[in-house]
Design a protein around this motif. Structure first.
Motif, short mmCIF file in Angstrom:
data_model
loop_
_atom_site.label_atom_id
_atom_site.label_comp_id
_atom_site.label_asym_id
_atom_site.label_seq_id
_atom_site.Cartn_x
_atom_site.Cartn_y
_atom_site.Cartn_z
N ALA A 23 0.82 -1.19 0.00
CA ALA A 23 0.00 0.00 0.00
C ALA A 23 0.85 1.23 0.00
CB ALA A 23 -0.92 0.01 1.22
N ALA A 24 0.22 2.37 -0.42
CA ALA A 24 0.95 3.63 -0.48
C ALA A 24 1.47 4.01 0.89
CB ALA A 24 0.04 4.73 -1.01
N ASP A 25 2.70 4.49 0.96
CA ASP A 25 3.26 4.97 2.21
C ASP A 25 2.87 6.43 2.38
OD1 ASP A 25 4.59 2.75 3.32
OD2 ASP A 25 6.08 2.90 1.75
N VAL A 26 1.59 6.65 2.64
CA VAL A 26 1.05 7.99 2.81
C VAL A 26 0.41 8.04 4.17
CG1 VAL A 26 -0.57 9.69 1.94
CG2 VAL A 26 0.64 8.20 0.35
N SER A 27 0.84 8.98 5.00
CA SER A 27 0.43 8.96 6.40
C SER A 27 -0.56 10.05 6.77
CB SER A 27 1.66 9.09 7.29
OG SER A 27 2.43 10.21 6.91
N ALA A 28 -0.92 10.95 5.85
CA ALA A 28 -1.80 12.05 6.22
C ALA A 28 -2.59 12.51 5.02
CB ALA A 28 -0.98 13.20 6.78
N PHE A 74 6.84 6.92 -4.02
CA PHE A 74 6.24 8.16 -4.49
C PHE A 74 4.74 7.94 -4.59
CE2 PHE A 74 4.25 10.24 -8.16
CZ PHE A 74 4.38 11.57 -7.79
N THR A 75 3.96 8.88 -4.05
CA THR A 75 2.51 8.79 -4.16
C THR A 75 1.95 10.09 -4.70
OG1 THR A 75 2.22 9.49 -1.86
CG2 THR A 75 2.24 7.13 -2.29
N HIS A 76 0.93 9.94 -5.53
CA HIS A 76 0.21 11.09 -6.08
C HIS A 76 -1.27 10.88 -5.81
CE1 HIS A 76 -1.47 14.01 -8.94
NE2 HIS A 76 -2.28 13.02 -9.30
N PHE A 77 -1.92 11.92 -5.32
CA PHE A 77 -3.36 11.89 -5.10
C PHE A 77 -3.97 13.15 -5.69
CE2 PHE A 77 -7.08 13.17 -2.62
CZ PHE A 77 -7.85 12.02 -2.65
N THR A 84 -11.67 10.69 -7.58
CA THR A 84 -10.30 10.79 -7.09
C THR A 84 -9.39 9.82 -7.83
OG1 THR A 84 -10.62 9.07 -5.39
CG2 THR A 84 -11.12 11.35 -4.75
N ASN A 85 -8.09 10.09 -7.78
CA ASN A 85 -7.08 9.20 -8.34
C ASN A 85 -5.93 9.07 -7.35
OD1 ASN A 85 -8.11 8.90 -11.23
ND2 ASN A 85 -7.93 11.12 -11.07
N LEU A 86 -5.49 7.85 -7.11
CA LEU A 86 -4.35 7.59 -6.24
C LEU A 86 -3.37 6.72 -7.01
CD1 LEU A 86 -2.87 7.55 -3.49
CD2 LEU A 86 -4.23 5.52 -2.91
N ILE A 87 -2.11 7.17 -7.11
CA ILE A 87 -1.04 6.44 -7.78
C ILE A 87 0.09 6.25 -6.79
CG2 ILE A 87 0.64 6.43 -9.67
CD1 ILE A 87 -1.28 8.29 -11.21
N SER A 88 0.59 5.03 -6.67
CA SER A 88 1.71 4.74 -5.78
C SER A 88 2.76 3.94 -6.53
CB SER A 88 1.23 3.94 -4.57
OG SER A 88 2.33 3.56 -3.76
N LEU A 89 4.02 4.38 -6.43
CA LEU A 89 5.15 3.70 -7.06
C LEU A 89 6.19 3.47 -5.97
CD1 LEU A 89 5.50 5.98 -10.22
CD2 LEU A 89 4.20 3.85 -10.03
N SER A 90 6.62 2.22 -5.79
CA SER A 90 7.56 1.88 -4.73
C SER A 90 8.70 1.03 -5.25
CB SER A 90 6.85 1.13 -3.59
OG SER A 90 5.92 1.94 -2.93
N LEU A 91 9.89 1.32 -4.77
CA LEU A 91 11.07 0.49 -5.00
C LEU A 91 11.50 -0.09 -3.66
CD1 LEU A 91 13.37 -0.53 -6.86
CD2 LEU A 91 14.64 1.54 -6.22
N GLU A 115 12.79 -4.79 -6.00
CA GLU A 115 11.41 -5.01 -6.42
C GLU A 115 10.76 -3.67 -6.74
OE1 GLU A 115 7.15 -6.66 -4.56
OE2 GLU A 115 8.97 -6.61 -3.33
N PHE A 116 10.03 -3.63 -7.83
CA PHE A 116 9.19 -2.47 -8.15
C PHE A 116 7.74 -2.87 -8.01
CE2 PHE A 116 6.35 -0.44 -11.18
CZ PHE A 116 6.47 0.89 -10.79
N TYR A 117 6.97 -2.07 -7.30
CA TYR A 117 5.54 -2.31 -7.18
C TYR A 117 4.81 -0.99 -7.38
CZ TYR A 117 1.40 -4.93 -5.97
OH TYR A 117 0.19 -5.59 -6.04
N GLY A 118 3.83 -1.00 -8.28
CA GLY A 118 3.04 0.19 -8.54
C GLY A 118 1.57 -0.15 -8.62
N PHE A 119 0.72 0.80 -8.23
CA PHE A 119 -0.71 0.58 -8.39
C PHE A 119 -1.42 1.91 -8.57
CE2 PHE A 119 -0.50 1.06 -3.76
CZ PHE A 119 -1.60 1.88 -3.49
#
Length: 326
Positions: A23-28, A74-77, A84-91, A115-119
């Motif tokens: 899941a996106a590492d977004v805390s707020a 990196f997360t974009h909302f 709404t749109n939520l994009i998360s890209l993680s390495l 590992e690359f994970y995106g959603f």
């Protein structure tokens, strides 16, 4: 029209999931907006963040029951008039317990796997589409169509190449202190790859269609004094049994999978030390992650989870991170 902004989801997962595995590492949440921001007039909110986190007790079924992972995200909302749109890209970078391939058996000093994970998750609110408030009843704030996709690759022994599509409904509920709780039952379809499947069987996996339920919540702890700006959030995703994904005889059917971060405690460090005008510019947080039957593998029976790999299909870890908004 004014649009009550739903705060950023934390997992996803992500979340996802975050039904997403990471899941996106977004805390707020972003600030509530009643007017479009001028630089992006199509959006009511445009929020971008980067996160560094450290997971000390990760796992890799079939390889290791413990590997530390550094995660760069990196997360974009964004929110617009109809959703709404939520994009998360993680390495994710593992330590040497989860080696990158090729790495000969018995060799030491191998680099950890990357590992690359995106959603992506997008919602389309029915209240906004039909210009009504009929779906705002009591704590129920809205019902939306939700669609999304996941993608993953990793250069470890398994060599996964995950592709997922989801579609369903999201039910959004209000919590105190402008918080929220969302639950989304959805259709789930996954294709993947596994280097563990021997010849002559196809290593490309086509799993059966199944269901997923993704939930997430966020709430400021508004009863605390202003000098202690804490919030609590979390996520959980259940993925139903999805068959074997292969025609290899004797392969076990994947079981119900739970990927969750039941709680994350976040300190708005920038607000605490620099003032309210810097709300959620820098967050520091600590969370607990629990992943049972990882990838749908039966933690009691699957060869990747027992014997020398005992514990590899249950990931349980406290982890920490810092998130910066820009």
């Amino acid at each position: 029209m004014p649009f009550h902004i739903r705060s950023l989801a934390t997992a996803i997962m992500g979340l996802v999931g975050f039904g997403a595995a990471h899941a996106a590492d977004v805390s707020a949440p972003p600030a509530k907006a009643e007017k479009p921001v001028t630089i992006f007039p199509a959006f009511l909110v445009n929020d971008n963040r980067v996160t560094y986190s450290y997971l000390p007790n990760g796992t890799d079924p079939g390889v290791t029951a413990k590997t530390a992972k550094q995660v760069y995200s990196f997360t974009h909302f964004d929110a617009w008039a109809y959703g709404t749109n939520l994009i998360s890209l993680s390495l994710l970078k593992s330590d040497h317990n989860d080696p990158a391939q090729p790495c000969a058996i018995g060799r030491t000093g191998c680099s950890g796997a990357s590992e690359f994970y995106g959603f992506v998750r997008s919602t389309f609110g029915f209240n906004q589409i039909f210009n009504t408030k009929a779906l705002t009843v009591g704590p129920l704030h809205n019902v939306s169509l939700e669609v999304g996709a996941d993608a993953e690759v990793e250069n470890n022994a398994l060599s996964p190449a995950k592709r997922v599509g989801v579609v369903g409904l999201q039910f959004a509920f209000d919590l105190p202190y402008k918080g929220f709780f969302n639950v989304a039952p959805m259709y789930y379809k996954e294709i993947n790859h596994s280097a563990f499947i021997p010849a002559p069987y196809d290593s490309n996996q086509n799993f059966d269609s199944t269901w997923t339920i993704e939930t997430n919540y966020y709430m400021d702890l508004g009863f605390l004094p202003d000098w202690l700006p804490l919030s609590v959030s979390g996520r959980a995703a259940w993925i139903g049994p999805k068959g074997t994904g292969t025609n290899q005889p004797g392969t076990l059917t994947r079981k119900l999978e739970l990927n969750s971060e039941p709680i994350r405690l976040t300190l708005d460090a920038s607000k605490a030390f620099a003032g309210a005008q810097y709300t959620h510019m820098v967050d520091v947080w600590v969370a607990y992650r629990y992943w049972q039957n990882k990838f749908g593998l039966d933690h009691n029976l699957a060869p990747q989870c027992v014997g020398t790999n005992a514990g590899a299909c249950t990931e349980s870890s406290v982890y920490t991170g810092v998130t910066v908004k820009f």
